[in-house]
Design an enzyme around this catalytic site. Structure first.
Site, PDB file in Angstrom:
ATOM      1  N   ASP A   7      25.022  63.249  36.214  1.00 35.11           N
ATOM      2  CA  ASP A   7      23.582  63.145  36.527  1.00 35.11           C
ATOM      3  C   ASP A   7      23.192  61.718  37.282  1.00 35.11           C
ATOM      4  O   ASP A   7      24.066  61.074  37.321  1.00 35.11           O
ATOM      5  CB  ASP A   7      22.885  63.243  35.080  1.00 35.11           C
ATOM      6  CG  ASP A   7      21.382  63.208  35.148  1.00 35.11           C
ATOM      7  OD1 ASP A   7      20.828  64.078  36.150  1.00 35.11           O
ATOM      8  OD2 ASP A   7      20.779  62.588  34.599  1.00 35.11           O
ATOM      9  N   ASP A   9      19.384  60.423  37.533  1.00 32.08           N
ATOM     10  CA  ASP A   9      18.581  59.447  37.078  1.00 32.08           C
ATOM     11  C   ASP A   9      18.828  59.240  35.500  1.00 32.08           C
ATOM     12  O   ASP A   9      18.869  60.074  34.609  1.00 32.08           O
ATOM     13  CB  ASP A   9      16.973  60.229  36.855  1.00 32.08           C
ATOM     14  CG  ASP A   9      16.606  60.507  38.374  1.00 32.08           C
ATOM     15  OD1 ASP A   9      15.555  59.453  38.954  1.00 32.08           O
ATOM     16  OD2 ASP A   9      16.938  61.406  39.042  1.00 32.08           O
TER      17      ASP A   9
END
Length: 214
Positions: A7, A9
Site C-alpha cells: 500500500d 499512504d
C-alpha cells in the site's frame, strides 16, 4: 513468496504531513484552528473523504462536498512532496528485496495523478515492478481487483505474494485476492477495530520484519 506488494499512504510513505497541510490550509481559510498531525494521521489512509470528514464533518453525499474536495486536492497538488518521506526502514527493505531479485509493486487507492509523481519524487520510478492506482481499475480496495491486476502485470500467482498495508481494507483485499496479508503496525491504522482483529496472521512493527515471511 515470489513478490511483495505495498500500500502507499501509511505503509510505504508517510504522506500525512502534506495531506494535513492541505486540510489545515482549508480550515485556516475558513476561520478554524489547524488540527494536530497526530489526529490527521489516523484518517490519512482514507484520502480526501476521510480527511474532509475529519476536518469538516462532511460526507461525499452532503451539499458542498465536491467543491471542498476539489479545493483540498488542488491544495495538495501544490504541496505534494514537501514533507512526504518513505517510512524509516523502507529504503533498506527495498534494497534487500532488490538484492534478492524479488519484484515489488505498489497497489493503492490513491489516484494516479498523485501516485506517479510521488513515486518519481521519492526515487522509486525505475525500481518498482508495477503500480496500480485507485483509478486504474473498476473497483478499489477492499475489492480484490487491484491486487489481481498487479499480479497479472508481473505474471505471478496471488498465492505467491505478500501484501503489506496499514488499513482493514488492505487485509480484506488481500484475503479476497488469495494473497498473504501483512499489517504495518507502524502505519496509520485508522480509528476503528484494533489490527489484531482484522484477520491477518502477520503484523510487523518495522519494515525489515517483512523479510521473515519471504
Amino acid at each position: 513468496m515470489n513478490a511483495v506488494f505495498f500500500d502507499f499512504d501509511g505503509t510505504l510513505a508517510d504522506t500525512a504531513p502534506d495531506l494535513g497541510h492541505a486540510l489545515n490550509r482549508q480550515r485556516i481559510n475558513k476561520g478554524l484552528d489547524p488540527l494536530p498531525i497526530e489526529q490527521i494521521r489516523i484518517q490519512a489512509s482514507a484520502g480526501a473523504r476521510g480527511l474532509l470528514g475529519l476536518g469538516f464533518n462532511i460526507k461525499p453525499e452532503d451539499q458542498g462536498y465536491i467543491k471542498l474536495r476539489d479545493e483540498f486536492l488542488e491544495f495538495y497538488t501544490q504541496r505534494l512532496c514537501h514533507e512526504t518521506r518513505l517510512f524509516p526502514g523502507i529504503p533498506e527493505l527495498l534494497d534487500q528485496l532488490d538484492a534478492l531479485a524479488l519484484p515489488w509493486g505498489i497497489v493503492t487507492n490513491k489516484p494516479a495523478r498523485f501516485t506517479h509523481p510521488l513515486i518519481a519524487l521519492l526515487g522509486l520510478k525505475h525500481r518498482v515492478s508495477c503500480v496500480v492506482c485507485g483509478d486504474d481499475t473498476s473497483h478499489t480496495k477492499p475489492h480484490p481487483e487491484p491486487l489481481l491486476v498487479a499480479c497479472e502485470k508481473i505474471n505471478i500467482s496471488p498465492s505467491d505474494c505478500l501484501y503489506l498495508g496499514d488499513d482493514l481494507r488492505d487485509v480484506k483485499a488481500s484475503l479476497a485476492a488469495g494473497m498473504v496479508p501483512v499489517i504495518a503496525r507502524y502505519g496509520y491504522l485508522g480509528n476503528g477495530l484494533p489490527p489484531e482483529s482484522w484477520g491477518a496472521r502477520h503484523i510487523i512493527n518495522k519494515p525489515q520484519d517483512m523479510l521473515a515471511y519471504i
